[in-house]
Design an enzyme around this catalytic site. Structure first.
Site, PDB file in Angstrom:
ATOM      1  CB  SER B 147      54.078   2.790 104.435  1.00  0.00           C
ATOM      2  OG  SER B 147      55.239   3.587 104.502  1.00  0.00           O
ATOM      3  CG  ASP B 223      56.077   4.401 111.838  1.00  0.00           C
ATOM      4  OD1 ASP B 223      57.211   4.500 111.347  1.00  0.00           O
ATOM      5  OD2 ASP B 223      55.059   4.115 111.179  1.00  0.00           O
ATOM      6  CG  HIS B 256      56.455   1.822 109.093  1.00  0.00           C
ATOM      7  ND1 HIS B 256      55.619   2.911 108.999  1.00  0.00           N
ATOM      8  CD2 HIS B 256      56.752   1.497 107.808  1.00  0.00           C
ATOM      9  CE1 HIS B 256      55.436   3.241 107.725  1.00  0.00           C
ATOM     10  NE2 HIS B 256      56.098   2.390 106.977  1.00  0.00           N
TER      11      HIS B 256
END
Lengths: 277, 277
Positions: B147, B223, B256
């Site tokens: 991320s 996600d 995620h």
């Protein structure tokens, strides 16, 4: 039984559920990993009992067990470590080793604990009945756990060998009648009756009743709790006297943490898979 | 560089260090995994940059990377995600996406950030110089992250390809000039100068300069941040224009979380090990 959270992991499903427990008289959460094979038909289950301060999330997120469970086609059933919620009694100083997060997998008989602290019945019956009715499980069960949960796994299996095919433990509290954690928790939940304590002491149970199941115990030699709280040598002595199928693996350098569990969980899941067929 | 915590894990050593960072002007902690092979001689290293809200502990405890790193003989170097400590500026509302835990791997130029928020230089130079002087590392480096950390890994590698042999990312913020997280953080740390932002935008860097390194990107299709914040398709388009050695793997069902990272970290470490030799 409602889904709180769900994630894909190693091709399987990691799911957190909430349900109202009759036995514990409160709302509970628990986690399940369903391997990819569960999409095709019912699979066997390994129950994991966690240690002091844990919820169902510690093992789920830190042990790395899903990889091997996905390969072997094993479901993982991961209960919380105590009843929960506002109405549930806790230690007056919120100690980590009594009350919330520290149910010790017993059926409490003493006030103020007895209303909710019935973790033995919860893990032995209510939870398996629930998940086996609702999820693609074939009813074959193995059980494992860590520290307080290693104690719980051993006690549940030793008292109910017909319910499980194999039992293992990481750093279990092996002889709670004779260690500070056990004195405190068993004294609070069960009172001063040592006969009652003996029903929750793996070493005493094994010595008295033996065990038809294979038992695997993993212990780090650099575990800070080893000598005062865990006492695997007492369990090993009981196993010898009972001529049990018992293996104790002492691991140099390893401590009490999830880094230790993560290192050896694969061996334990393969051990259980052999017996789960 | 002092040891704060040390655990044995998969036969190697998981170590948490503390040190005084000149670049960040504060005391920092970071984690290292040294594989068993490091007892025999210097080993290559994979740097891991974590995402928003993380410290060095999330990847260390949740990714299950040590098993594969131990097999492949890779060290893991895991910095924190921002400067830390009482004197370090934070977002006035303690937002999760700016300030502490959200350094975005940039060198801040704006008040009140510029005194401590120099994570780009810290991860690029100060930390490698420190660990390569003190630990059995052979100076070969690969880099990965998740991320915000995937963004950091890509930016560091694209701007300094001579420092790394390969780069990978999980769910990276691929085009921070064009997403809310990036607008907020780059605007705060760098001001409104879009030219300055471009130096920290992997898609713009890749399009303009290309990349001699192999790039592997992993992205979950479920996600929640995919469309608004991550935009891997912009990165893929830039890679195509630059004719880069670029692989984007879209993974149906994955989100995620660290359950996603844990599932695919093995592939990434094997990818890096190939190039680290």
């Amino acid at each position: 039984m409602q889904i709180v959270q769900q994630q894909i992991c190693f091709g399987g499903r990691q799911i957190r559920y909430q349900h109202d427990s009759k036995v514990l008289d409160c709302s509970m959460q628990f986690s399940v990993f369903l391997p990819p094979q569960a999409e095709l038909g019912p699979v066997p289950a390994v129950y994991w009992l966690s240690g002091l301060t844990c919820s169902d999330e510690n093992f789920s997120s830190k042990a790395g067990a899903q990889r091997v469970a996905a390969e072997l086609g094993l479901a993982l059933i991961i209960p919380d470590t105590s009843p929960r919620g506002e109405g549930v009694a806790d230690d007056e100083n919120a100690a980590y080793d009594l009350g919330l997060g520290a149910g010790f997998y017993v059926n409490a008989t003493q006030a103020p604990w007895q209303q909710h602290y019935q973790m033995y019945d919860y893990v032995l019956s209510e939870l398996p009945n629930l998940v086996e009715a609702e999820l693609p499980l074939n009813g074959k069960r193995a059980i494992s756990g860590h520290s307080m949960g290693g104690h719980g796994a051993l006690v549940l299996a030793l008292r109910n060998p017909e319910r499980f095919v194999s039992v293992s433990a990481f750093s279990p509290i092996s002889n709670p009648s004779n260690c500070p954690w056990g004195h405190k928790a068993l004294g609070a939940y069960l009172g001063n009756d040592r006969q009652a304590w003996a029903q929750y002491d793996a070493s005493l149970l094994l010595k008295e009743h033996g065990c038809p199941l294979p038992i695997l115990v993993e212990q780090g030699e650099s575990d800070n709790f080893l000598n005062e709280q865990l006492k695997p040598e007492v369990l090993a002595q009981a196993a010898k006297q009972a001529d049990a199928n018992f293996t104790l693996r002492m691991q140099p350098g390893y401590d009490h943490s999830y880094y230790f569990i993560a290192t050896f969980i694969e061996d334990h899941l393969r051990f259980h898979a052999e017996h789960l067929g």
